[in-house]
Design a protein around this motif. Structure first.
Motif, PDB file in Angstrom:
ATOM      1  N   PRO A 117     -13.620  50.105  -9.800  1.00  0.00           N
ATOM      2  CA  PRO A 117     -14.610  50.317  -8.732  1.00  0.00           C
ATOM      3  C   PRO A 117     -14.059  51.099  -7.524  1.00  0.00           C
ATOM      4  CG  PRO A 117     -13.734  48.104  -8.573  1.00  0.00           C
ATOM      5  CD  PRO A 117     -13.121  48.731  -9.806  1.00  0.00           C
ATOM      6  N   ILE A 118     -12.755  51.273  -7.464  1.00  0.00           N
ATOM      7  CA  ILE A 118     -12.143  51.892  -6.281  1.00  0.00           C
ATOM      8  C   ILE A 118     -12.593  53.344  -6.091  1.00  0.00           C
ATOM      9  CG2 ILE A 118      -9.978  52.455  -5.116  1.00  0.00           C
ATOM     10  CD1 ILE A 118     -10.784  49.407  -5.259  1.00  0.00           C
ATOM     11  N   PRO A 119     -12.584  54.198  -7.119  1.00  0.00           N
ATOM     12  CA  PRO A 119     -13.062  55.579  -6.897  1.00  0.00           C
ATOM     13  C   PRO A 119     -14.491  55.639  -6.350  1.00  0.00           C
ATOM     14  CG  PRO A 119     -11.870  55.457  -8.962  1.00  0.00           C
ATOM     15  CD  PRO A 119     -12.033  54.043  -8.463  1.00  0.00           C
TER      16      PRO A 119
ATOM     17  N   ALA B 159     -15.623  57.310  -2.794  1.00  0.00           N
ATOM     18  CA  ALA B 159     -16.672  58.333  -2.727  1.00  0.00           C
ATOM     19  C   ALA B 159     -17.780  57.908  -1.769  1.00  0.00           C
ATOM     20  CB  ALA B 159     -17.235  58.596  -4.119  1.00  0.00           C
ATOM     21  N   ALA B 160     -18.077  56.613  -1.723  1.00  0.00           N
ATOM     22  CA  ALA B 160     -19.143  56.111  -0.851  1.00  0.00           C
ATOM     23  C   ALA B 160     -18.808  56.275   0.631  1.00  0.00           C
ATOM     24  CB  ALA B 160     -19.428  54.641  -1.174  1.00  0.00           C
ATOM     25  N   LEU B 161     -17.522  56.399   0.960  1.00  0.00           N
ATOM     26  CA  LEU B 161     -17.147  56.588   2.368  1.00  0.00           C
ATOM     27  C   LEU B 161     -17.748  57.878   2.927  1.00  0.00           C
ATOM     28  CD1 LEU B 161     -13.368  55.580   2.276  1.00  0.00           C
ATOM     29  CD2 LEU B 161     -15.268  54.246   3.228  1.00  0.00           C
TER      30      LEU B 161
ATOM     31  N   THR C  87     -20.603  59.255   2.340  1.00  0.00           N
ATOM     32  CA  THR C  87     -22.034  59.178   2.643  1.00  0.00           C
ATOM     33  C   THR C  87     -22.385  58.014   3.563  1.00  0.00           C
ATOM     34  OG1 THR C  87     -22.429  57.919   0.619  1.00  0.00           O
ATOM     35  CG2 THR C  87     -22.689  60.326   0.488  1.00  0.00           C
ATOM     36  N   ALA C  88     -21.403  57.194   3.890  1.00  0.00           N
ATOM     37  CA  ALA C  88     -21.657  56.060   4.787  1.00  0.00           C
ATOM     38  C   ALA C  88     -21.912  56.560   6.199  1.00  0.00           C
ATOM     39  CB  ALA C  88     -20.465  55.105   4.773  1.00  0.00           C
ATOM     40  N   THR C  89     -22.743  55.842   6.934  1.00  0.00           N
ATOM     41  CA  THR C  89     -22.975  56.182   8.339  1.00  0.00           C
ATOM     42  C   THR C  89     -21.768  55.739   9.155  1.00  0.00           C
ATOM     43  OG1 THR C  89     -23.997  54.052   8.861  1.00  0.00           O
ATOM     44  CG2 THR C  89     -25.473  55.811   8.050  1.00  0.00           C
ATOM     45  N   THR C  90     -21.630  56.281  10.348  1.00  0.00           N
ATOM     46  CA  THR C  90     -20.508  55.890  11.203  1.00  0.00           C
ATOM     47  C   THR C  90     -20.537  54.388  11.511  1.00  0.00           C
ATOM     48  OG1 THR C  90     -20.362  58.116  12.104  1.00  0.00           O
ATOM     49  CG2 THR C  90     -19.314  56.368  13.371  1.00  0.00           C
ATOM     50  N   PRO C  91     -21.709  53.793  11.835  1.00  0.00           N
ATOM     51  CA  PRO C  91     -21.712  52.335  12.032  1.00  0.00           C
ATOM     52  C   PRO C  91     -21.266  51.559  10.793  1.00  0.00           C
ATOM     53  CG  PRO C  91     -23.697  53.288  12.972  1.00  0.00           C
ATOM     54  CD  PRO C  91     -22.992  54.388  12.218  1.00  0.00           C
ATOM     55  N   GLU C  92     -21.607  52.061   9.600  1.00  0.00           N
ATOM     56  CA  GLU C  92     -21.155  51.406   8.370  1.00  0.00           C
ATOM     57  C   GLU C  92     -19.637  51.527   8.223  1.00  0.00           C
ATOM     58  OE1 GLU C  92     -25.181  52.046   5.621  1.00  0.00           O
ATOM     59  OE2 GLU C  92     -23.575  53.541   5.564  1.00  0.00           O
ATOM     60  N   LEU C  93     -19.093  52.702   8.553  1.00  0.00           N
ATOM     61  CA  LEU C  93     -17.640  52.880   8.492  1.00  0.00           C
ATOM     62  C   LEU C  93     -16.949  51.931   9.463  1.00  0.00           C
ATOM     63  CD1 LEU C  93     -17.314  56.776   8.322  1.00  0.00           C
ATOM     64  CD2 LEU C  93     -16.974  55.138   6.463  1.00  0.00           C
ATOM     65  N   LYS C  94     -17.507  51.795  10.652  1.00  0.00           N
ATOM     66  CA  LYS C  94     -16.908  50.903  11.661  1.00  0.00           C
ATOM     67  C   LYS C  94     -16.956  49.445  11.196  1.00  0.00           C
ATOM     68  CE  LYS C  94     -17.428  53.934  15.594  1.00  0.00           C
ATOM     69  NZ  LYS C  94     -17.880  54.097  16.964  1.00  0.00           N
ATOM     70  N   GLN C  95     -18.043  49.071  10.515  1.00  0.00           N
ATOM     71  CA  GLN C  95     -18.128  47.700   9.996  1.00  0.00           C
ATOM     72  C   GLN C  95     -17.105  47.490   8.886  1.00  0.00           C
ATOM     73  OE1 GLN C  95     -19.799  45.017  11.260  1.00  0.00           O
ATOM     74  NE2 GLN C  95     -18.409  44.022   9.839  1.00  0.00           N
ATOM     75  N   GLN C  96     -16.924  48.479   8.025  1.00  0.00           N
ATOM     76  CA  GLN C  96     -15.908  48.370   6.978  1.00  0.00           C
ATOM     77  C   GLN C  96     -14.522  48.238   7.608  1.00  0.00           C
ATOM     78  OE1 GLN C  96     -15.818  50.724   3.353  1.00  0.00           O
ATOM     79  NE2 GLN C  96     -17.872  51.494   3.816  1.00  0.00           N
ATOM     80  N   TRP C  97     -14.301  48.982   8.698  1.00  0.00           N
ATOM     81  CA  TRP C  97     -13.018  48.878   9.408  1.00  0.00           C
ATOM     82  C   TRP C  97     -12.799  47.434   9.850  1.00  0.00           C
ATOM     83  CZ3 TRP C  97      -9.439  52.787  10.627  1.00  0.00           C
ATOM     84  CH2 TRP C  97      -8.371  52.362  11.430  1.00  0.00           C
ATOM     85  N   ARG C  98     -13.825  46.847  10.468  1.00  0.00           N
ATOM     86  CA  ARG C  98     -13.702  45.452  10.935  1.00  0.00           C
ATOM     87  C   ARG C  98     -13.396  44.522   9.767  1.00  0.00           C
ATOM     88  NH1 ARG C  98     -18.392  47.325  13.555  1.00  0.00           N
ATOM     89  NH2 ARG C  98     -17.940  47.868  15.721  1.00  0.00           N
ATOM     90  N   ASP C  99     -14.069  44.750   8.641  1.00  0.00           N
ATOM     91  CA  ASP C  99     -13.873  43.895   7.473  1.00  0.00           C
ATOM     92  C   ASP C  99     -12.471  44.061   6.868  1.00  0.00           C
ATOM     93  OD1 ASP C  99     -16.522  43.108   7.793  1.00  0.00           O
ATOM     94  OD2 ASP C  99     -17.278  44.409   6.194  1.00  0.00           O
TER      95      ASP C  99
ATOM     96  N   TYR D 205     -11.020  60.618  10.609  1.00  0.00           N
ATOM     97  CA  TYR D 205      -9.910  59.681  10.726  1.00  0.00           C
ATOM     98  C   TYR D 205     -10.301  58.333  10.125  1.00  0.00           C
ATOM     99  CZ  TYR D 205      -6.379  56.611  12.699  1.00  0.00           C
ATOM    100  OH  TYR D 205      -5.380  55.678  12.858  1.00  0.00           O
ATOM    101  N   LEU D 206     -11.490  57.832  10.492  1.00  0.00           N
ATOM    102  CA  LEU D 206     -11.939  56.538   9.959  1.00  0.00           C
ATOM    103  C   LEU D 206     -12.001  56.582   8.434  1.00  0.00           C
ATOM    104  CD1 LEU D 206     -14.816  55.612  12.438  1.00  0.00           C
ATOM    105  CD2 LEU D 206     -12.497  54.676  12.379  1.00  0.00           C
ATOM    106  N   GLU D 207     -12.574  57.650   7.891  1.00  0.00           N
ATOM    107  CA  GLU D 207     -12.680  57.774   6.432  1.00  0.00           C
ATOM    108  C   GLU D 207     -11.303  57.741   5.765  1.00  0.00           C
ATOM    109  OE1 GLU D 207     -14.860  61.239   5.184  1.00  0.00           O
ATOM    110  OE2 GLU D 207     -16.587  60.691   6.397  1.00  0.00           O
ATOM    111  N   SER D 208     -10.365  58.512   6.303  1.00  0.00           N
ATOM    112  CA  SER D 208      -9.053  58.593   5.652  1.00  0.00           C
ATOM    113  C   SER D 208      -8.306  57.267   5.737  1.00  0.00           C
ATOM    114  CB  SER D 208      -8.214  59.727   6.234  1.00  0.00           C
ATOM    115  OG  SER D 208      -7.846  59.445   7.564  1.00  0.00           O
ATOM    116  N   ARG D 209      -8.356  56.593   6.882  1.00  0.00           N
ATOM    117  CA  ARG D 209      -7.669  55.307   7.022  1.00  0.00           C
ATOM    118  C   ARG D 209      -8.342  54.234   6.170  1.00  0.00           C
ATOM    119  NH1 ARG D 209      -3.828  53.964   7.119  1.00  0.00           N
ATOM    120  NH2 ARG D 209      -3.777  52.266   8.584  1.00  0.00           N
ATOM    121  N   LEU D 210      -9.671  54.254   6.090  1.00  0.00           N
ATOM    122  CA  LEU D 210     -10.377  53.285   5.240  1.00  0.00           C
ATOM    123  C   LEU D 210     -10.047  53.535   3.765  1.00  0.00           C
ATOM    124  CD1 LEU D 210     -13.834  53.116   7.027  1.00  0.00           C
ATOM    125  CD2 LEU D 210     -12.199  51.224   6.767  1.00  0.00           C
TER     126      LEU D 210
END
Length: 150
Positions: A6-8, A12-14, A16-28, A41-46
């Motif tokens: 499931p990792i790929p 890939a979903a990163l 198309t994710a919205t910035t608020p979704e990326l920020k929530q994933q960061w928190r998680d 930056y958020l995408e690459s670190r996530l």
């Protein structure tokens, strides 16, 4: 039958994710508030964190080697390296500023900045070249609030 990895799909979903979704994933994933850096930056670190959690992180000897290399660069001053990492935009970032009707684009490089094809060590030098007066380059390019005490 083997289950597909499931990792790929998560990586890939990163894109198309919205910035608020990326920020929530960061928190998680990091259990902390996301830094105020750009989406790339958020995408690459996530992406790295997702793979790190799924497949394992760097080997301890690799971490030690990287820390030694970092100490060679900043003299072992952990505060200095954290400040740079937290405030300096990542290489490749483009800073856009309009001044007297002219748009100026500055590219962040690994060792400073580039404006009009020339390398510069500081944003203040570029701001002075653009305006003819002394400016705090971070304020001029909107990276720091003039009233903020940092």
């Amino acid at each position: 039958m083997n289950k597909p990895d499931p990792i790929p799909a998560r990586l890939a979903a990163l894109k198309t994710a919205t910035t608020p979704e990326l920020k929530q994933q960061w928190r998680d994933l990091f259990d902390s508030e996301p830094p105020p850096f750009n989406r790339r930056y958020l995408e690459s670190r996530l992406a790295y964190r997702i793979q790190e959690l799924a497949y394992g992180g760097l080997k301890p000897e690799t971490i030690r080697r990287l820390e030694r290399l970092g100490e060679d660069l900043d003299g072992g001053d952990r505060t200095k390296s954290r400040i740079r990492a937290d405030t300096m935009p990542i290489a490749g970032t483009r800073l856009i500023r309009e001044w007297q009707g002219v748009e100026h684009a500055v590219t962040v490089t690994a060792d400073g900045f580039e404006w009009q094809g020339r390398p510069y060590k500081s944003l203040s030098a570029i701001a002075r070249a653009i305006t003819g007066t002394r400016w705090n380059g971070w304020v001029f390019f909107g990276l720091k609030n003039r009233r903020a005490r940092t």
